[in-house]
Design a protein around this motif. Structure first.
Motif, PDB file in Angstrom:
ATOM      1  N   TRP A 123       1.108  -0.762  -0.264  1.00 44.17           N
ATOM      2  CA  TRP A 123       0.207  -0.043   0.115  1.00 44.17           C
ATOM      3  C   TRP A 123       0.472   1.376   0.340  1.00 44.17           C
ATOM      4  O   TRP A 123       0.206   2.433   0.479  1.00 44.17           O
ATOM      5  CB  TRP A 123      -0.989   0.163   1.224  1.00 44.17           C
ATOM      6  CG  TRP A 123      -2.519  -1.434   1.016  1.00 44.17           C
ATOM      7  CD1 TRP A 123      -2.751  -1.111   0.018  1.00 44.17           C
ATOM      8  CD2 TRP A 123      -2.578  -2.040   1.808  1.00 44.17           C
ATOM      9  NE1 TRP A 123      -3.658  -2.193   0.240  1.00 44.17           N
ATOM     10  CE2 TRP A 123      -3.129  -2.661   1.394  1.00 44.17           C
ATOM     11  CE3 TRP A 123      -1.898  -2.394   2.928  1.00 44.17           C
ATOM     12  CZ2 TRP A 123      -4.190  -4.239   2.164  1.00 44.17           C
ATOM     13  CZ3 TRP A 123      -2.709  -3.706   3.874  1.00 44.17           C
ATOM     14  CH2 TRP A 123      -3.070  -4.371   3.279  1.00 44.17           C
ATOM     15  N   ASP A 167      -6.058  -1.499   1.675  1.00 44.69           N
ATOM     16  CA  ASP A 167      -6.960  -1.682   0.005  1.00 44.69           C
ATOM     17  C   ASP A 167      -7.913  -2.907   1.240  1.00 44.69           C
ATOM     18  O   ASP A 167      -7.150  -4.075   0.937  1.00 44.69           O
ATOM     19  CB  ASP A 167      -5.801  -1.997  -0.647  1.00 44.69           C
ATOM     20  CG  ASP A 167      -6.975  -2.303  -2.223  1.00 44.69           C
ATOM     21  OD1 ASP A 167      -8.368  -2.854  -1.904  1.00 44.69           O
ATOM     22  OD2 ASP A 167      -6.880  -2.541  -2.885  1.00 44.69           O
ATOM     23  N   GLU A 168      -8.956  -1.791   1.181  1.00 45.24           N
ATOM     24  CA  GLU A 168     -10.035  -3.256   1.593  1.00 45.24           C
ATOM     25  C   GLU A 168     -10.007  -3.673   0.647  1.00 45.24           C
ATOM     26  O   GLU A 168     -10.541  -5.488   1.280  1.00 45.24           O
ATOM     27  CB  GLU A 168     -11.110  -2.282   2.041  1.00 45.24           C
ATOM     28  CG  GLU A 168     -12.694  -2.604   2.243  1.00 45.24           C
ATOM     29  CD  GLU A 168     -13.660  -1.932   3.556  1.00 45.24           C
ATOM     30  OE1 GLU A 168     -14.629  -2.697   2.876  1.00 45.24           O
ATOM     31  OE2 GLU A 168     -13.289  -0.801   3.105  1.00 45.24           O
ATOM     32  N   ARG A 169     -10.562  -4.403  -0.552  1.00 43.05           N
ATOM     33  CA  ARG A 169     -10.282  -5.495  -1.397  1.00 43.05           C
ATOM     34  C   ARG A 169      -9.695  -6.685  -1.080  1.00 43.05           C
ATOM     35  O   ARG A 169     -10.103  -7.928  -0.682  1.00 43.05           O
ATOM     36  CB  ARG A 169     -10.476  -4.952  -2.719  1.00 43.05           C
ATOM     37  CG  ARG A 169     -11.010  -6.293  -3.852  1.00 43.05           C
ATOM     38  CD  ARG A 169     -11.125  -5.353  -5.423  1.00 43.05           C
ATOM     39  NE  ARG A 169     -11.226  -6.331  -5.952  1.00 43.05           N
ATOM     40  CZ  ARG A 169     -10.124  -7.421  -6.565  1.00 43.05           C
ATOM     41  NH1 ARG A 169      -8.306  -7.178  -5.605  1.00 43.05           N
ATOM     42  NH2 ARG A 169     -10.335  -8.080  -7.663  1.00 43.05           N
ATOM     43  N   LYS A 170      -8.195  -6.061  -1.333  1.00 45.39           N
ATOM     44  CA  LYS A 170      -6.679  -7.312  -0.779  1.00 45.39           C
ATOM     45  C   LYS A 170      -7.310  -7.427   0.501  1.00 45.39           C
ATOM     46  O   LYS A 170      -7.183  -8.769   0.590  1.00 45.39           O
ATOM     47  CB  LYS A 170      -6.123  -6.331  -1.132  1.00 45.39           C
ATOM     48  CG  LYS A 170      -5.503  -5.916  -2.218  1.00 45.39           C
ATOM     49  CD  LYS A 170      -4.236  -5.434  -2.362  1.00 45.39           C
ATOM     50  CE  LYS A 170      -4.025  -5.118  -3.951  1.00 45.39           C
ATOM     51  NZ  LYS A 170      -2.823  -4.416  -4.221  1.00 45.39           N
TER      52      LYS A 170
END
Length: 121
Positions: free
Chosen positions: A15, A23-26
């Protein structure tokens, strides 16, 4: 298996410089992968590069901690940053009739984040 592809977790948890939010998706993809390992639907070595050596040994030792007949599905992570260089997240793991909670701690190692600890209930 899961609706999230196994290959997606192979993207490094990077990041950028300190102060940049995760990164919330990761994070969700990592949580999904850990839930799949803990339910016996994914081999632990598929996430080995996302964990510290100690956390990986604990994951292997833990074995199947989430009992489910259906593939687990994680919800959105609830993320806290207790200090610079550390992220803690909690995810609800949907498993059909019963849900579980998965808590994960990650720490920054250079520009990459590694899971240092996890718990499930």
């Amino acid at each position: 298996m899961s609706s999230l592809p196994h290959a997606a977790v192979s993207d490094p948890l990077v990041w950028g410089p300190p102060g940049v939010g995760p990164d919330e998706r990761k994070l969700r993809l990592l949580g999904q992968a850990l839930a799949e390992v803990l339910s016996g639907r994914r081999p632990p070595e598929s996430v080995a590069d996302r964990l510290t050596d100690r956390a990986y040994r604990e994951l292997v030792k833990a074995g199947r901690m989430i009992e489910t007949r259906r593939p687990p599905f994680v919800g959105s992570p609830h993320v806290k940053e207790p200090k610079d260089g550390a992220v803690e997240m909690c995810l609800l793991v949907h498993c059909g009739e019963r849900s579980h909670v998965l808590a994960v701690r990650l720490e920054r190692r250079g520009v990459q984040w590694l899971c240092t600890d996890f718990e499930t209930a």
